[in-house]
Design a protein around this motif. Structure first.
Motif, PDB file in Angstrom:
ATOM      1  N   TYR A   5       0.828  -1.200   0.000  1.00 42.96           N
ATOM      2  CA  TYR A   5       0.000   0.000   0.000  1.00 42.96           C
ATOM      3  C   TYR A   5       0.871   1.262   0.000  1.00 42.96           C
ATOM      4  CZ  TYR A   5      -3.162   3.633   1.637  1.00 42.96           C
ATOM      5  OH  TYR A   5      -3.872   4.796   1.756  1.00 42.96           O
ATOM      6  N   GLN A   6       1.897   1.286   0.852  1.00 39.25           N
ATOM      7  CA  GLN A   6       2.783   2.450   0.886  1.00 39.25           C
ATOM      8  C   GLN A   6       3.569   2.589  -0.407  1.00 39.25           C
ATOM      9  OE1 GLN A   6       5.156   1.967   4.399  1.00 39.25           O
ATOM     10  NE2 GLN A   6       3.589   2.815   5.741  1.00 39.25           N
ATOM     11  N   LEU A   7       3.953   1.474  -0.996  1.00 37.61           N
ATOM     12  CA  LEU A   7       4.679   1.506  -2.263  1.00 37.61           C
ATOM     13  C   LEU A   7       3.816   2.127  -3.363  1.00 37.61           C
ATOM     14  CD1 LEU A   7       7.185   0.613  -3.925  1.00 37.61           C
ATOM     15  CD2 LEU A   7       5.992  -1.533  -4.322  1.00 37.61           C
ATOM     16  N   ILE A   8       2.563   1.729  -3.434  1.00 42.69           N
ATOM     17  CA  ILE A   8       1.657   2.249  -4.450  1.00 42.69           C
ATOM     18  C   ILE A   8       1.299   3.710  -4.171  1.00 42.69           C
ATOM     19  CG2 ILE A   8      -0.690   2.036  -5.373  1.00 42.69           C
ATOM     20  CD1 ILE A   8      -0.351  -1.032  -4.916  1.00 42.69           C
ATOM     21  N   ARG A   9       1.036   4.020  -2.921  1.00 43.11           N
ATOM     22  CA  ARG A   9       0.587   5.376  -2.581  1.00 43.11           C
ATOM     23  C   ARG A   9       1.683   6.417  -2.749  1.00 43.11           C
ATOM     24  NH1 ARG A   9      -1.572   8.020   2.794  1.00 43.11           N
ATOM     25  NH2 ARG A   9      -2.513   9.821   1.811  1.00 43.11           N
ATOM     26  N   HIS A  10       2.894   6.105  -2.310  1.00 39.56           N
ATOM     27  CA  HIS A  10       3.970   7.095  -2.332  1.00 39.56           C
ATOM     28  C   HIS A  10       4.911   6.936  -3.525  1.00 39.56           C
ATOM     29  CE1 HIS A  10       2.732   8.490   1.582  1.00 39.56           C
ATOM     30  NE2 HIS A  10       2.816   7.268   2.067  1.00 39.56           N
ATOM     31  N   ALA A  11       4.764   5.884  -4.300  1.00 41.55           N
ATOM     32  CA  ALA A  11       5.583   5.616  -5.488  1.00 41.55           C
ATOM     33  C   ALA A  11       7.076   5.542  -5.178  1.00 41.55           C
ATOM     34  CB  ALA A  11       5.311   6.652  -6.569  1.00 41.55           C
ATOM     35  N   ARG A  12       7.400   5.035  -3.992  1.00 37.26           N
ATOM     36  CA  ARG A  12       8.800   4.782  -3.647  1.00 37.26           C
ATOM     37  C   ARG A  12       8.828   3.676  -2.595  1.00 37.26           C
ATOM     38  NH1 ARG A  12      10.151   7.574   1.227  1.00 37.26           N
ATOM     39  NH2 ARG A  12       8.518   9.054   1.768  1.00 37.26           N
ATOM     40  N   LEU A  13       9.978   3.045  -2.470  1.00 34.68           N
ATOM     41  CA  LEU A  13      10.099   1.954  -1.507  1.00 34.68           C
ATOM     42  C   LEU A  13      10.102   2.484  -0.079  1.00 34.68           C
ATOM     43  CD1 LEU A  13      12.800  -0.304  -3.162  1.00 34.68           C
ATOM     44  CD2 LEU A  13      10.399  -0.827  -2.855  1.00 34.68           C
ATOM     45  N   PRO A  14       9.338   1.848   0.807  1.00 32.33           N
ATOM     46  CA  PRO A  14       9.399   2.236   2.220  1.00 32.33           C
ATOM     47  C   PRO A  14      10.783   1.936   2.801  1.00 32.33           C
ATOM     48  CG  PRO A  14       7.409   0.992   1.780  1.00 32.33           C
ATOM     49  CD  PRO A  14       8.258   0.909   0.552  1.00 32.33           C
ATOM     50  N   ARG A  15      11.070   2.590   3.902  1.00 33.64           N
ATOM     51  CA  ARG A  15      12.382   2.465   4.528  1.00 33.64           C
ATOM     52  C   ARG A  15      12.695   1.031   4.966  1.00 33.64           C
ATOM     53  NH1 ARG A  15      14.325   3.193   9.762  1.00 33.64           N
ATOM     54  NH2 ARG A  15      12.225   3.582  10.488  1.00 33.64           N
ATOM     55  N   LEU A  16      11.730   0.363   5.582  1.00 35.96           N
ATOM     56  CA  LEU A  16      11.924  -1.018   6.033  1.00 35.96           C
ATOM     57  C   LEU A  16      11.099  -1.965   5.182  1.00 35.96           C
ATOM     58  CD1 LEU A  16      11.748  -0.669   9.917  1.00 35.96           C
ATOM     59  CD2 LEU A  16      13.768  -1.089   8.546  1.00 35.96           C
ATOM     60  N   ASP A  17      11.689  -3.110   4.874  1.00 37.09           N
ATOM     61  CA  ASP A  17      10.940  -4.123   4.127  1.00 37.09           C
ATOM     62  C   ASP A  17      10.024  -4.886   5.098  1.00 37.09           C
ATOM     63  OD1 ASP A  17      12.928  -7.028   4.196  1.00 37.09           O
ATOM     64  OD2 ASP A  17      13.395  -5.179   5.245  1.00 37.09           O
ATOM     65  N   PRO A  18       9.076  -5.665   4.579  1.00 36.95           N
ATOM     66  CA  PRO A  18       8.104  -6.350   5.447  1.00 36.95           C
ATOM     67  C   PRO A  18       8.747  -7.338   6.422  1.00 36.95           C
ATOM     68  CG  PRO A  18       7.464  -6.554   3.142  1.00 36.95           C
ATOM     69  CD  PRO A  18       8.760  -5.848   3.181  1.00 36.95           C
ATOM     70  N   ILE A  19       9.818  -7.990   5.999  1.00 38.68           N
ATOM     71  CA  ILE A  19      10.455  -8.977   6.885  1.00 38.68           C
ATOM     72  C   ILE A  19      11.124  -8.277   8.058  1.00 38.68           C
ATOM     73  CG2 ILE A  19      12.234 -10.747   6.986  1.00 38.68           C
ATOM     74  CD1 ILE A  19      11.032 -11.876   4.618  1.00 38.68           C
ATOM     75  N   SER A  20      11.755  -7.152   7.812  1.00 38.21           N
ATOM     76  CA  SER A  20      12.378  -6.400   8.908  1.00 38.21           C
ATOM     77  C   SER A  20      11.338  -5.911   9.905  1.00 38.21           C
ATOM     78  CB  SER A  20      13.149  -5.201   8.358  1.00 38.21           C
ATOM     79  OG  SER A  20      14.198  -5.624   7.550  1.00 38.21           O
ATOM     80  N   ARG A  21      10.211  -5.456   9.393  1.00 38.15           N
ATOM     81  CA  ARG A  21       9.145  -5.000  10.292  1.00 38.15           C
ATOM     82  C   ARG A  21       8.571  -6.156  11.109  1.00 38.15           C
ATOM     83  NH1 ARG A  21       5.486  -0.416   7.416  1.00 38.15           N
ATOM     84  NH2 ARG A  21       7.188   0.972   6.867  1.00 38.15           N
ATOM     85  N   ALA A  22       8.378  -7.300  10.468  1.00 39.68           N
ATOM     86  CA  ALA A  22       7.851  -8.463  11.193  1.00 39.68           C
ATOM     87  C   ALA A  22       8.845  -8.933  12.253  1.00 39.68           C
ATOM     88  CB  ALA A  22       7.538  -9.588  10.216  1.00 39.68           C
ATOM     89  N   LEU A  23      10.134  -8.898  11.947  1.00 37.46           N
ATOM     90  CA  LEU A  23      11.151  -9.267  12.939  1.00 37.46           C
ATOM     91  C   LEU A  23      11.138  -8.303  14.120  1.00 37.46           C
ATOM     92  CD1 LEU A  23      14.255 -10.331  10.830  1.00 37.46           C
ATOM     93  CD2 LEU A  23      13.004 -11.718  12.471  1.00 37.46           C
ATOM     94  N   LYS A  24      11.016  -7.016  13.851  1.00 36.23           N
ATOM     95  CA  LYS A  24      10.965  -6.033  14.935  1.00 36.23           C
ATOM     96  C   LYS A  24       9.749  -6.270  15.818  1.00 36.23           C
ATOM     97  CE  LYS A  24      12.419  -1.827  14.434  1.00 36.23           C
ATOM     98  NZ  LYS A  24      12.547  -0.429  14.011  1.00 36.23           N
ATOM     99  N   ASP A  25       8.612  -6.580  15.208  1.00 36.03           N
ATOM    100  CA  ASP A  25       7.416  -6.869  15.998  1.00 36.03           C
ATOM    101  C   ASP A  25       7.601  -8.113  16.856  1.00 36.03           C
ATOM    102  OD1 ASP A  25       6.069  -4.683  15.107  1.00 36.03           O
ATOM    103  OD2 ASP A  25       4.722  -5.775  13.761  1.00 36.03           O
ATOM    104  N   ALA A  26       8.141  -9.163  16.269  1.00 32.06           N
ATOM    105  CA  ALA A  26       8.346 -10.407  17.015  1.00 32.06           C
ATOM    106  C   ALA A  26       9.351 -10.200  18.146  1.00 32.06           C
ATOM    107  CB  ALA A  26       8.817 -11.515  16.079  1.00 32.06           C
ATOM    108  N   GLU A  27      10.391  -9.412  17.898  1.00 24.21           N
ATOM    109  CA  GLU A  27      11.381  -9.139  18.942  1.00 24.21           C
ATOM    110  C   GLU A  27      10.799  -8.300  20.070  1.00 24.21           C
ATOM    111  OE1 GLU A  27      14.535  -7.265  16.799  1.00 24.21           O
ATOM    112  OE2 GLU A  27      15.346  -9.168  16.078  1.00 24.21           O
ATOM    113  N   ALA A  28       9.816  -7.485  19.777  1.00 29.06           N
ATOM    114  CA  ALA A  28       9.206  -6.640  20.803  1.00 29.06           C
ATOM    115  C   ALA A  28       8.110  -7.367  21.573  1.00 29.06           C
ATOM    116  CB  ALA A  28       8.630  -5.387  20.166  1.00 29.06           C
ATOM    117  N   VAL A  29       7.317  -8.179  20.888  1.00 35.47           N
ATOM    118  CA  VAL A  29       6.143  -8.790  21.510  1.00 35.47           C
ATOM    119  C   VAL A  29       6.498 -10.054  22.302  1.00 35.47           C
ATOM    120  CG1 VAL A  29       3.941  -9.913  21.008  1.00 35.47           C
ATOM    121  CG2 VAL A  29       4.551  -7.803  19.854  1.00 35.47           C
TER     122      VAL A  29
END
Length: 73
Positions: free
Chosen positions: A42-66
């Protein structure tokens, strides 16, 4: 003479089994990947550029926090 009555409120913290921690970590990581992929696209389509973090990095950060929060209580 030592006074041992002052440390009466302290208790020994039990160690969590590493296998159990890894299982919870893997489950949280697996459940977090799909929503992060959707948000990333969604962010890729809306802003027409790659987000700073990829989905795997975000999922790892969530798992490390939760995951540690589960074992604190």
């Amino acid at each position: 003479m030592s006074d041992y009555s002052t440390n009466r409120g302290l208790h020994h913290v039990e160690r969590v089994n590493k296998t159990e921690f890894f299982v919870y970590f893997a489950l949280i990581f697996a459940l977090a990947i799909l929503p992060h992929v959707v948000v990333w696209l969604y962010q890729l389509i809306r802003h027409a550029r790659l987000p700073r973090l990829d989905p795997i990095s975000r999922a790892l950060k969530d798992a490390e926090a939760v995951t540690p929060m589960i074992f604190r209580g």
